[in-house]
Design an enzyme around this catalytic site. Structure first.
Site, short mmCIF file in Angstrom:
data_model
loop_
_atom_site.label_atom_id
_atom_site.label_comp_id
_atom_site.label_asym_id
_atom_site.label_seq_id
_atom_site.Cartn_x
_atom_site.Cartn_y
_atom_site.Cartn_z
N GLU A 94 0.71 -1.10 0.11
CA GLU A 94 0.08 0.04 -0.09
C GLU A 94 1.02 1.09 -0.06
O GLU A 94 1.93 1.25 0.67
CB GLU A 94 -0.91 -0.07 1.25
CG GLU A 94 -1.81 1.20 1.26
CD GLU A 94 -2.60 1.27 0.08
OE1 GLU A 94 -2.61 2.19 -0.54
OE2 GLU A 94 -3.50 0.47 -0.03
N ASP B 146 5.57 1.07 -4.61
CA ASP B 146 4.97 0.85 -5.89
C ASP B 146 4.61 -0.65 -6.10
O ASP B 146 5.54 -1.52 -6.07
CB ASP B 146 5.27 1.65 -6.93
CG ASP B 146 4.52 1.35 -8.07
OD1 ASP B 146 3.61 2.03 -8.43
OD2 ASP B 146 4.82 0.46 -8.95
N ASP C 188 -8.17 0.98 -8.20
CA ASP C 188 -9.07 2.03 -8.72
C ASP C 188 -9.26 1.95 -10.35
O ASP C 188 -8.52 1.64 -11.26
CB ASP C 188 -7.98 3.12 -8.77
CG ASP C 188 -8.50 4.62 -9.06
OD1 ASP C 188 -9.44 4.68 -9.89
OD2 ASP C 188 -7.87 5.60 -8.62
N LYS D 106 -12.68 7.38 -16.43
CA LYS D 106 -12.50 8.16 -17.52
C LYS D 106 -11.57 7.51 -18.84
O LYS D 106 -10.62 7.17 -18.30
CB LYS D 106 -12.13 9.47 -17.18
CG LYS D 106 -13.03 10.48 -16.27
CD LYS D 106 -12.36 11.69 -16.15
CE LYS D 106 -13.53 12.55 -14.90
NZ LYS D 106 -13.01 14.03 -14.88
N ASP E 4 -16.07 -3.67 -8.74
CA ASP E 4 -17.55 -3.38 -8.91
C ASP E 4 -17.95 -2.38 -9.95
O ASP E 4 -19.02 -2.02 -10.33
CB ASP E 4 -18.04 -2.54 -7.62
CG ASP E 4 -17.44 -1.20 -7.22
OD1 ASP E 4 -15.95 -1.24 -7.45
OD2 ASP E 4 -17.99 -0.34 -7.06
N LYS F 232 -14.43 -2.90 2.42
CA LYS F 232 -14.90 -1.38 2.48
C LYS F 232 -15.35 -0.88 1.12
O LYS F 232 -16.54 -0.33 0.87
CB LYS F 232 -13.99 -0.47 3.02
CG LYS F 232 -14.32 0.89 3.22
CD LYS F 232 -13.44 1.89 4.15
CE LYS F 232 -12.21 2.03 3.26
NZ LYS F 232 -11.36 3.17 3.57
N PHE F 233 -14.24 -1.09 0.09
CA PHE F 233 -14.78 -0.49 -1.20
C PHE F 233 -15.64 -1.46 -1.93
O PHE F 233 -16.68 -0.77 -2.69
CB PHE F 233 -13.58 -0.48 -2.11
CG PHE F 233 -12.49 0.38 -1.78
CD1 PHE F 233 -12.51 1.63 -1.91
CD2 PHE F 233 -11.21 0.15 -0.90
CE1 PHE F 233 -11.58 2.65 -1.70
CE2 PHE F 233 -10.43 1.15 -0.49
CZ PHE F 233 -10.58 2.41 -0.79
N GLU F 234 -15.96 -2.60 -1.64
CA GLU F 234 -17.22 -3.45 -2.04
C GLU F 234 -18.45 -2.82 -1.60
O GLU F 234 -19.55 -2.69 -2.32
CB GLU F 234 -16.99 -4.87 -1.78
CG GLU F 234 -18.02 -5.65 -2.11
CD GLU F 234 -17.70 -7.15 -2.03
OE1 GLU F 234 -18.21 -8.07 -2.52
OE2 GLU F 234 -16.67 -7.39 -1.22
#
Length: 201
Positions: A57, A84, A107, A111, A143, A181-183
């Site tokens: 991370e 990274d 992420d 766009k 998602d 959490k992102f789910e």
């Protein structure tokens, strides 16, 4: 970070050529890329004391939360790196040493002009293939429908992995992983979840 990094952290200057020595034992090794605040990473480490977990991370507040969770759970089978992920896969992991790589809700860069920044591409799959042992698994979840299509296209171009399962669901059937959490955030927006399990061949 000052108190807990020496216990759980691997510094950029530390050798990862022999992670068995770093962790202190030989065990199945699982890498999670982009662990956020470490909630699911620590959950998995607690649930699998037979395996060693390595998390990557770059967001320092998230790393701090992960260290606090790891200390509270008193896990000994978890190490984290603030680097990274591509650099780690390319330079810090010996070939064929991982049994599983987890990439949960990266992420999506929705766009079109940013699609080139998406981590899942031909080069990334090649690096994962390099680091995974034969028979090891790559797990991916997203998602974002557009990113799912992008991932499917990238997987169709590689001969490094055999698709074991592709599962689309409404948050009720995560594939061999905890709910993240992102789910939960994506589900609140009405998104569908797509999970992949891929075997290194």
């Amino acid at each position: 970070m000052r108190e807990l990094w020496p216990r759980f952290g691997i510094d950029p200057g530390d050798s990862t050529d022999d992670l068995d020595e770093t962790v202190g034992r030989r065990a199945p090794r699982i890498l999670e890329i982009g662990f956020g605040d470490g909630e699911t990473l620590v959950q998995q480490a607690v649930a699998r004391p037979d395996a060693d977990f390595l998390g990557i991370e770059v967001h320092e507040p998230g790393i701090g939360h992960c260290l606090l969770r790891a200390a509270k759970a008193d896990v000994t089978n978890l190490r984290v790196m603030a680097m990274d992920a591509i650099d780690v896969l390319r330079e810090r992991i010996a070939p064929g040493t991982l049994t599983r790589i987890n990439l949960y809700f990266p992420d999506p860069w929705p766009k079109k002009r940013h699609h080139k920044r998406r981590i899942v591409n031909d080069a990334f799959l090649g690096l994962c293939g390099r680091c995974l042992a034969t028979g090891g698994h790559l797990h991916i979840a997203t998602d974002w429908a557009g990113y799912a299509e992008h991932i499917d296209e990238a997987l169709a171009r590689t001969d490094l992995f055999r698709p074991v399962e592709r599962r689309q669901h409404a948050g009720d059937a995560p594939l061999e992983r905890p709910v993240t959490k992102f789910e939960r955030r994506g589900l609140a927006r009405g998104h569908q979840i797509v999970d992949w399990k891929l075997e290194r061949i």
